[in-house]
Design a protein around this motif. Structure first.
Motif, PDB file in Angstrom:
ATOM      1  N   ASP A  52       0.849  -1.188   0.000  1.00 31.45           N
ATOM      2  CA  ASP A  52       0.000   0.000   0.000  1.00 31.45           C
ATOM      3  C   ASP A  52       0.890   1.244   0.000  1.00 31.45           C
ATOM      4  N   PRO A  53       0.822   2.083  -1.018  1.00 34.50           N
ATOM      5  CA  PRO A  53       1.690   3.270  -1.058  1.00 34.50           C
ATOM      6  C   PRO A  53       1.416   4.261   0.057  1.00 34.50           C
ATOM      7  N   LYS A  54       0.321   4.098   0.798  1.00 31.66           N
ATOM      8  CA  LYS A  54       0.008   5.031   1.883  1.00 31.66           C
ATOM      9  C   LYS A  54       0.505   4.566   3.251  1.00 31.66           C
ATOM     10  N   GLU A  55       1.143   3.375   3.322  1.00 27.43           N
ATOM     11  CA  GLU A  55       1.595   2.875   4.625  1.00 27.43           C
ATOM     12  C   GLU A  55       2.539   3.861   5.298  1.00 27.43           C
ATOM     13  N   LEU A  56       3.541   4.343   4.595  1.00 24.89           N
ATOM     14  CA  LEU A  56       4.499   5.263   5.215  1.00 24.89           C
ATOM     15  C   LEU A  56       3.845   6.593   5.566  1.00 24.89           C
ATOM     16  N   SER A  57       2.937   7.060   4.743  1.00 22.24           N
ATOM     17  CA  SER A  57       2.236   8.302   5.065  1.00 22.24           C
ATOM     18  C   SER A  57       1.468   8.159   6.375  1.00 22.24           C
TER      19      SER A  57
END
Length: 417
Positions: free
Chosen positions: A355-360
């Motif tokens: 998920d590209p939003k994990e770090l955000s």
């Protein structure tokens, strides 16, 4: 801080070059006017830079500047450059040979001074340059004949021990401790670096069925310690505390930071530990009492490697973050969270990392913890390539403009614009 003359106002008021998705609204409250936004540039085994050994000086320089430009484009403000990867150097050191990662051959002059260029070019871009040193690793092999003839580990063979297929300096020898400090301080004296940075390698990570063969050093120097584990921790405490003092004696405005493995001790081992059940505990396995270093004020900042996703069984990011927030509270030591950007999009990693939003979400969570002063991303290759857009999402959600790094204890104030 070095490199900020005439540009601090621009950093806090002018957006950097556009990043895909940067028009998205910023979540939560207005961003801080100072925050640590860092990237590690690893040189060991040509991990990030140079892309391979044997490039020309011009090619190496061009690749380095590209990493610095990418940091600016991502609205970062600090690069943590590995300048002593394996008891060798990315500058002309009187103590150790030229690094193998530059030319492919340890000891071969690359024809330029990478550290000098890195400092100058980072500061020209309003980036801090933190010089990253590995204190005790000698080689990722055990063949001493592969080291240059005048390598300290060959001149003083008693200084180094083989363990787990690698060579390490023995932390139990006072002469080794002094030598590695001297080797690192040479760069502090000669270059306008902003900080000294260490990673998580102290005593080596455990290897099943193997023992680190330091009995002789323990017999000689461990008499006043209750056991070998206590003696080993004392050796690392001395390395840290002495280096802290020596850095300030050489250049009081140079910061000192360490990036430990994030599990100090599990709560089942120690009530003061984190609500984790990680297999490695730095206190017990690496003999690195990272909590003590913070509480004693030996560091200017700590960058624990919280390299797990939110909800990770045993080592949950959401449980380790508040533990570290509590550890640094009231100490004056900065807390910057190490982030595993390298896991984003890696098919070998759990679903959360797809998920590209994990770090955000990590940054959203950290914003609720007052001691967290920023983040550092591992590592430069992924900051540039960003395979699933995780870094671009962080920038779009949290980094609307560039900001200056935090001013730490002992550092000189930024020059006014």
């Amino acid at each position: 801080m070095a490199g900020t003359t005439g540009a601090v106002l621009a950093m806090t008021g002018t957006a950097a070059p556009a990043v895909a998705g940067s028009e998205a609204p910023v979540r939560g409250s207005a961003p801080r006017r100072d925050a640590f936004r860092g990237v590690w540039i690893a040189t060991i085994s040509n991990r990030d830079w140079p892309s391979r050994g044997g490039l020309s000086a011009a090619e190496q320089r061009a690749e380095l500047l590209a990493h610095l430009d990418t940091a600016v484009e991502r609205r970062l403000n600090t690069v943590v450059l590995q300048v002593r990867p394996s008891a060798d150097a990315l500058w002309p050191s009187p103590h150790e040979p030229w690094a193998e990662c530059l030319t492919g051959t340890q000891g071969r002059d690359p024809g330029w001074d990478p550290l000098a260029t890195a400092v100058e070019e980072a500061h020209a871009r309003d980036l801090e340059l933190h010089a990253w040193f590995n204190p005790y690793r000698v080689a990722n092999h055990t063949d001493r004949s592969r080291l240059v003839a005048d390598h300290p580990a060959r001149v003083h063979p008693e200084w180094a021990l083989a363990f787990g297929g690698k060579l390490y300096y023995n932390p139990g020898l006072p002469e080794v401790r002094r030598f590695v400090q001297d080797a690192m301080l040479d760069a502090v004296r000669r270059y306008d670096i902003d900080a000294v940075h260490w990673d998580d390698y102290f005593y080596p990570y455990p290897v099943a069925g193997q023992e680190f063969a330091d009995d002789e050093a323990y017999e000689r120097y461990g008499g006043d310690s209750p056991d070998k584990a206590s003696w080993r921790r004392r050796n690392i405490d001395l390395l840290v505390s002495e280096m802290s003092v020596r850095i300030k004696e050489v250049k009081p405005d140079v910061a000192f930071g360490i990036s430990p493995f994030a599990v100090w001790r599990n709560v089942a081992t120690d009530p003061a530990g984190s609500d984790t059940s990680g297999g490695i505990q730095t206190y017990d396995d690496l003999y690195a009492d990272s909590r003590k270093w913070v509480r004693e004020g030996w560091l200017d900042h700590v960058v624990p490697q919280l390299y797990w996703h939110i909800g990770q069984p045993g080592t949950d990011y959401a449980k380790l973050l508040p533990w570290w927030d509590e550890v640094v509270r009231g100490t004056g030591v900065g807390l910057y969270v190490g982030e595993a950007l390298y896991k984003a999009g890696d098919p070998a990693q759990p679903e959360a990392w797809q998920d590209p939003k994990e770090l955000s979400r990590h940054l959203e969570l950290a914003a609720r913890h007052p001691s967290v002063g920023g983040h550092c991303f591992f590592a430069a290759k992924e900051v540039a390539e960003d395979p699933i857009g995780a870094m671009a999402t962080v920038v779009a959600d949290h980094y609307p403009t560039r900001v200056r790094p935090p001013r730490e204890r002992g550092q000189r104030a930024p020059a006014s614009g």
